[in-house]
Design a protein around this motif. Structure first.
Motif: not given
Ligand SMILES: C[S@@+](CC[C@H](N)C(=O)[O-])C[C@H]1O[C@@H](n2cnc3c(N)ncnc32)[C@H](O)[C@@H]1O
Ligand SMILES: [Mg+2]
Lengths: 280, 124
Positions: A186-200
């Motif tokens: 978690s010390e390396f992932s704490k800034h990360l968040r994956y989100e939904t985005l549709n490229l199309l």
């Protein structure tokens, strides 16, 4: 199981997937929908393809869309895929941008289960001792909820962590969970968040990113959609920003004018600063 | 490329040698650490050593420690074992293993590890 799927049903699901994702099933590939339709039938407890079809036509809800998109996307990815681009990004491009501007906006535009993003994070820490991760503002997005869920758990199977990831980095950056899976610390992932985005179908932030990774996703798009997405990507890259595509992918078939540039042996597309170009 | 498979299990040694064959590689086999020492003293021309952990007579980790002290071979050693704790991996790497494969594994994992090590060789 022998199962009769009417052409009307194939047409419907092919169009549904195409409209939502741009992923295209031509008629000759309709058989590739068979297993997906069977899985959907199981998921929504339908006895026949017709029953499923009826459900989708009459009672369509968000969940039905999500499950179908998960089924039709290929989330294949692994750590340090193609290797060289990660060296170029983490040894040269990102550190230089941070030195120039104080920070970098980076976007992993089809991040799947997250291996691409974590490879960049590990590469930065390995190649630049004491690197301040807060200087790299990472946006990571995908269309597949199944992929996003796994990415946001930062948790990988024992097979996942053996694909492309050196054992030395595994023990340095991951904790083993009681069930034997491995979680990015978690010390390396704490800034990360994956989100939904549709490229199309979604809009991208204009003139925002210094680096965009859009790898192994546009291969599923037809010419018109590729052009449209590439134009949005172009508008989203800042002047002097870098676009990284998958190995073997190119701008061919689009009218996008990015300059090919090799960095540490890896191929990037650069949005050249117009004034700089004139001066040179 | 030529591999030395060091594993006390006939079934696993056979499976691994079949996988290597499919990748176009040849292999020889040692049944434990002692046997591996003997084989390497006679022929040190292997490209990779695949080393099990749990074996009678001389275990994989004992072999690594022996090699660490006696400089028997410079050939890259890949552990291949059901031992999958971070401490195991750290210990093996500390005593000179170049890579670590956790069982169960698939052919593409062997391929991935080999191509990683070949890349490092090119750099060096
Ligand atoms: C093969 S993976 C590539 C992952 C990673 N970029 C790599 O190169 O290893 C392709 C990803 O693109 C996503 N994808 C497909 N169509 C998309 C769309 N229209 N918008 C956003 N993501 C999409 C899929 O869900 C999948 O996770
Ligand atoms: Mg054994």
């Amino acid at each position: 199981m022998s199962m009769e799927i009417k052409k009307e049903i194939y047409d419907f699901f092919a169009k549904f997937v195409y409209d939502k994702t741009g992923i295209f099933y031509p008629e000759k590939d309709y058989y590739r929908l068979d297993s997906r339709i069977t899985t959907l039938m199981g998921h929504f407890q339908c006895e026949t393809p017709d029953e499923l079809f009826n459900l989708y036509v009459t009672k369509r809800n968000k969940d039905m869309e999500v499950v179908l998109i998960d089924l039709c996307t290929n989330n294949e990815t692994y750590f340090f895929r193609d290797n060289k681009p990660f060296d170029a990004l983490t040894k040269t491009i990102i550190p230089q941008k941070v030195a120039q501007n104080g920070y970098v906006n980076l976007w992993s535009a089809a991040s799947s289960t997250g291996q691409e993003v974590l490879s960049i994070v590990m590469g930065l820490l390995e190649n630049n001792p004491g690197f301040d991760l807060s200087k790299v503002k990472i946006t990571a997005t995908d269309i597949s909820q199944r992929a996003l869920k796994k990415a946001n758990s930062f948790t990988y199977s024992s097979l996942d962590v053996q694909r492309g990831l050196p054992a030395m980095l595994l023990v340095k950056y991951f904790d083993q969970l009681p069930d034997g899976q491995w979680q990015f610390k978690s010390e390396f992932s704490k800034h990360l968040r994956y989100e939904t985005l549709n490229l199309l179908t979604d809009n991208f932030k204009p003139n925002f990113y210094d680096v965009i990774c859009c790898r192994n996703v546009l291969i599923y798009q037809n010419k018109e959609n590729k052009q449209m997405i590439m134009q949005k990507l172009f508008d989203s890259i800042r002047s002097d920003g870098f676009l990284l595509m998958g190995s073997g992918e190119s701008l061919i078939g689009t009218d996008i004018t990015l300059t090919q540039s090799s960095v540490d042996g890896a191929m990037f597309f650069v949005k050249e600063n117009q004034t700089w170009k004139k001066a040179a | 490329m030529k591999f030395l498979i060091v594993d006390d299990s006939n079934a696993i040694a056979l499976m691994v040698s079949e996988m290597l064959k499919e990748m176009g590689y040849t292999s020889d086999r040692a049944v434990d650490g002692n046997d591996a020492v003997k084989k390497l003293e006679a022929d040190n021309s292997f490209d990779f050593i695949l080393l099990d952990w749990n074996m009678p007579n001389m275990s994989g980790i004992e072999f690594l420690k022996y090699n660490y002290e006696n400089h028997l071979t410079e050939t890259p050693i890949i552990m291949m074992t059901t031992e999958n704790k971070p401490e195991n991996i750290r210990e093996a790497l500390m005593f000179g293993a170049s890579e670590y494969i956790m069982k169960p594994f698939t052919k593409d994992i062997i391929e991935s590890k080999i191509s990683m090590l070949n890349q490092f060789k090119k750099v060096a």
